[in-house]
Motif scaffolding. Sequence first.
Motif, PDB file in Angstrom:
ATOM      1  N   ARG A 158       0.894  -1.291   0.007  1.00 32.52           N
ATOM      2  CA  ARG A 158      -0.262   0.040  -0.019  1.00 32.52           C
ATOM      3  C   ARG A 158       0.880   1.175   0.132  1.00 32.52           C
ATOM      4  O   ARG A 158       0.603   2.079  -0.596  1.00 32.52           O
ATOM      5  N   ARG A 159       1.817   1.250   0.632  1.00 39.36           N
ATOM      6  CA  ARG A 159       2.847   2.564   0.963  1.00 39.36           C
ATOM      7  C   ARG A 159       3.510   3.090  -0.304  1.00 39.36           C
ATOM      8  O   ARG A 159       3.892   2.172  -1.118  1.00 39.36           O
ATOM      9  N   PRO A 160       3.281   4.188  -0.489  1.00 42.58           N
ATOM     10  CA  PRO A 160       4.089   4.768  -1.945  1.00 42.58           C
ATOM     11  C   PRO A 160       5.569   4.654  -1.774  1.00 42.58           C
ATOM     12  O   PRO A 160       6.079   4.671  -0.689  1.00 42.58           O
ATOM     13  N   ARG A 161       6.099   4.276  -2.825  1.00 41.86           N
ATOM     14  CA  ARG A 161       7.623   3.946  -2.917  1.00 41.86           C
ATOM     15  C   ARG A 161       7.797   4.194  -4.205  1.00 41.86           C
ATOM     16  O   ARG A 161       7.237   4.009  -5.251  1.00 41.86           O
ATOM     17  N   THR A 162       8.974   4.960  -4.572  1.00 38.22           N
ATOM     18  CA  THR A 162       9.441   4.877  -6.160  1.00 38.22           C
ATOM     19  C   THR A 162      10.090   3.886  -6.386  1.00 38.22           C
ATOM     20  O   THR A 162      10.563   3.197  -5.415  1.00 38.22           O
ATOM     21  N   TYR A 189       8.177  -0.800  -8.610  1.00 37.97           N
ATOM     22  CA  TYR A 189       7.269  -0.852  -7.511  1.00 37.97           C
ATOM     23  C   TYR A 189       5.839  -0.081  -7.795  1.00 37.97           C
ATOM     24  O   TYR A 189       5.899   0.619  -8.601  1.00 37.97           O
ATOM     25  N   SER A 222       2.420   1.227  -5.761  1.00 40.04           N
ATOM     26  CA  SER A 222       1.481   1.228  -4.866  1.00 40.04           C
ATOM     27  C   SER A 222       0.004   0.669  -4.964  1.00 40.04           C
ATOM     28  O   SER A 222      -0.381   1.033  -6.022  1.00 40.04           O
TER      29      SER A 222
END
Length: 494
Positions: free
Chosen positions: A46-50, A85, A87
């Motif tokens: 769920r968490r945003p990540r580049t 990745y 999200s």
Amino acid sequence: AATAGAVYYLFGATGDLARRKLFPALFSLYKEGKLGDDFAVVGLARRPRTDEQFRSDIYESIGEFCRYKATDTELWNRFAEHFVYMSLDINNVEGFRDLNRLSGHLDDKFGIAGNRLFYLALAPELFGPVSFNLRDGGLLESKGWHRVVIEKPFGYDLPSAQELNDQITQVFREEDIYRIDHYLGKEMVQNIEVIRFANALFEPLWNNKHIANVQITLSETVGVEDRGGYYDKSGALRDMGQNHMLQLLTMIAMEPPSRLHGEDIRDEKVKVLRSLRQYETDEDVRAHVVRGQYGSGEARGKALPGYREEDKVDPQSATETYFAARVLVDNLRWAGVPFYIRTGKRLPVKTTEVVVEFKNIPNNVLFGQRHDLAPNLLVIRVNPMEGIYLKINAKQPGSDTAVQPVAMEFCQSCQIGLNTPEAYERLIYDASRGDATYFTRWDEVSEAWRFVDKIAAAWKSGAGDLQQYPAGSWGPERSHELLGEDGFHWWPVN
Ligand code: BG6
């Protein structure tokens, strides 16, 4: 041989399992040329990540946990390119449609023929919803194969496991479902069938005429660490017993399969589970099963807290952190041979080993009057030491007739340069090649729950005292009586 190219979808990509086991496994496979270059990995959480952040997570995880280091920059860059990745809210099918579009690009970019492997490192209640959204988001419409790998725990008991299975099988066929039991990926667990079936020294003796008992120990020095929330609802019986311990037992006890092929082996394993004597009543459970919980104690000069003082654990918790059982396999081969199994947290050593104790040769006139012969033992060391060890009797040098036990040892893990693959490497590799031998089939899982549920039910109704044992000790006293009653004792682990 390299695997067939595929896109790997890692659900739970920011979690502990990914960091400790999955990224390192993928890197080792890549480094050994087993992954090829026609693959992509999509990290999902769920968490945003580049993509850059994600790749640097992977880099760190390899530095910390991988048996190969990512020191070759060119190799690392080539590897890292395959990782992206995204999200994702797993309850929202729209995100899955985006994921499907992304997959198409990845197929084109890396020359992948639409093969897709979904790795669910998630809580079990999410397996169903994710499967449905994979289907509804169009991810199963590509032209290659579609497989799902599922982490344990597979349910909490038989009814919940059944429900889970009903959901997943609405989307995936049984042969495309890969249920992980990482013990089956361990080198020495897979070696059991070779040791048993490839040796004239053991194969003919592997039955109740020659074996007195079998002892399976899975001991850990760690406590519950930061997993109190999960563990307090699970306990040792569900966390280790239902899966790893019963799987080890089936490998030791199964009949020779008609061929060393996945379905044949799994057919034989499930027959063992069906032959287990079920503990139907509270008295049965009290007589054959021991449960314990660690209290405060000490190991290597360090004070250790009791289980009930651990983070996220109910201060009045009745969850077992230890259990031992006498398991009986009611078939012609094993009638009368007890299998003793035990596992626990906060025991003195970390080890997994199987001891096969042979019957003594007939009370013999040659030595019997003067000596108590020690029984022959075959010890299979699974973890962290890997190897086998055979205890036999021989003449004491220099004496006339004194007999002493001597050890013949094969230490696999001591051999220089032997860098055995981690369980997860083997399992990811197998799943990507479509080999489900070392994954658990639904009938195995359900039979194991059937056996375990009865013990859990008796405990819930209060049968079998929960005995406290000091952290750093070998568990409750009663576990020694269990063997003592049959005239045996636990062989000390090495
Ligand atoms: C896991 C359990 O399945 O196995 C853990 O959930 C346990 O509680 C672990 O610590 C042990 O695995 P290994 O490979 O370290 O023996």
